[in-house]
Design an enzyme around this catalytic site. Structure first.
Site, PDB file in Angstrom:
ATOM      1  CG  HIS A   1       0.111   3.879  -4.209  1.00 26.05           C
ATOM      2  ND1 HIS A   1      -0.699   3.442  -5.232  1.00 26.05           N
ATOM      3  CD2 HIS A   1      -0.312   5.128  -3.898  1.00 26.05           C
ATOM      4  CE1 HIS A   1      -1.579   4.389  -5.533  1.00 26.05           C
ATOM      5  NE2 HIS A   1      -1.365   5.418  -4.738  1.00 26.05           N
TER       6      HIS A   1
ATOM      7  CG  ASP B   1       1.075  -2.160  -8.114  1.00 22.66           C
ATOM      8  OD1 ASP B   1       0.700  -2.365  -6.945  1.00 22.66           O
ATOM      9  OD2 ASP B   1       1.063  -1.026  -8.628  1.00 22.66           O
TER      10      ASP B   1
END
Length: 389
Positions: A135, A165
């Site tokens: 992540h 991200d």
């Protein structure tokens, strides 16, 4: 709202994109493309994914949702039919997953040699960890970016999932898509864009490598010019428990701050005065509320600005005057960015529910036999609509 192609107002009007639904950076990239005018069709799994948030998922705004069961060969064939008409395909699966569905670059480029096949992953399509889960904070951690974040010498602090991200991920995916689209219009050939969050984050952090090359990186937090190591680039608490940012790096901006702050400050060119300057600023900012300080520095070049909670950001005078946030169907959200003088972008529609536009979107893209697809279960219209053929 009936789905029609070519309704976008931005500079990408006429560009057609097939999005294989994912989470995080992939949807954000496709939101940007849709905001900028592209016709994006989102391929959702029936019922949506694990993180489906329905109308509240603003990353899904601006494009219709088609629900296809990609375990069914007729659904895979439908995606390939869409690809044949598209300029771009965006997918964010783990490397090899979309190939196992029969929708990899070989199959898609065989159907459309001009296609830009854009791949969004954390670790990249190749490398020692390419098949490992991860992540945002994992990707940011290994690039050297996370280690330097924050003003706490004891531990780094991560900025949510913003840096990896969306900074190193979706932003670089969009850059790659646009560059490949331009090249395809010259060469007539598509290609694969391998956008990895680790690559983008490392590239985004180039200035840190510059500081290291100049011998300015100590490897410790809160010791550099931009991480709170100097008192003229830091956060200060106000009387009401809020904070202001001080970014008066240049001497001319520092002079304005000194003039407005209303307290004598030592010469900042003498490093021995830094602690005294920090103490003086800390004490002074605590004497007034954030709103009072905002009024003192409003419209000046002191480079002082309040730290505004998200709920209050849309009403900040500057952002309100620019229209940085807009309301769509009662939901306040960031407006499309950047801005264009002749082809202004816009938000075409609110976030779609998975499969909400299966029939109309497939028909608009020229797919034949949509009723048969829905009847077979290979395609699903939201609400369970499966009419007889």
């Amino acid at each position: 709202m009936t789905y029609e192609l070519g309704r976008g107002t931005g500079p990408l009007r006429g560009v057609k994109v097939v999005e294989i639904a994912g989470i995080g950076p992939g949807p954000h990239a496709c939101m940007i493309l849709a905001d900028l005018g592209a016709d994006v069709v989102r391929i959702d799994r029936p019922g949506g994914g694990t993180f489906a948030a329905g109308r509240a998922d603003l990353l899904n705004r601006g494009r219709p949702s088609v629900a296809l069961d990609l375990k069914r060969p007729e659904a895979v064939a439908t995606v390939l039919d869409l690809v044949a008409e598209a300029d771009v395909l965006v997918e964010g699966m783990r490397p090899g997953a979309i190939e196992r569905l029969g929708l990899g670059p070989d199959e898609c480029l065989a159907r459309n040699p001009r296609l830009v096949f854009a791949r969004m992953t954390g670790w990249g399509q190749a490398g020692a960890w390419s098949q490992v889960a991860g992540h945002d904070m994992n990707y940011v951690a290994v690039t050297g970016a996370l280690h330097g974040l924050g003003q706490d010498p004891a531990r780094p602090h991560f900025p949510g999932n913003l840096l990896g991200d969306f900074g190193g991920g979706s932003t670089y995916l969009v850059i790659g898509v646009l560059a490949a689209l331009l090249e395809a219009r010259v060469s007539g050939q598509g290609q694969v864009v391998d956008a990895a969050i680790v690559d983008g984050t490392a590239h985004l952090n180039t200035i840190a490598s510059s500081f290291a090359a100049m011998g300015l990186d100590t490897g410790r937090r809160a010791e550099g010019m931009l991480d709170g190591g100097v008192p003229w680039y830091d956060l200060y608490e106000t009387a009401d428990g809020r904070h202001v940012t001080v970014g008066a790096l240049e001497p001319q901006f520092w002079a304005v701050l000194v003039d407005r702050i209303g307290v004598d400050l030592p010469d900042r060119d003498d490093p021995a005065n830094r602690a005294a300057i920090r103490d003086a600023l800390t004490a002074r900012f605590k004497e007034r509320t954030q709103a009072e300080w905002a009024e003192v520095f409003d419209g000046t070049d002191a480079c002082v600005a309040p730290v505004v909670p998200l709920a209050e950001a849309p009403t900040h005078p500057h952002l309100a005057s620019r229209g940085t946030f807009v309301a769509v169907e009662g939901v306040t959200q960031p407006a499309p960015a950047p801005r264009f003088s002749r082809t202004p972008p816009s938000i075409g529609r609110a976030p779609a529910l998975p499969g909400e536009h299966t029939r109309e979107a497939l028909q608009a893209w020229g797919i034949d036999g949509v009723d048969a697809l829905v009847a077979s279960g290979a395609a699903v219209q939201a609400g369970g609509d499966r009419p007889e053929v």
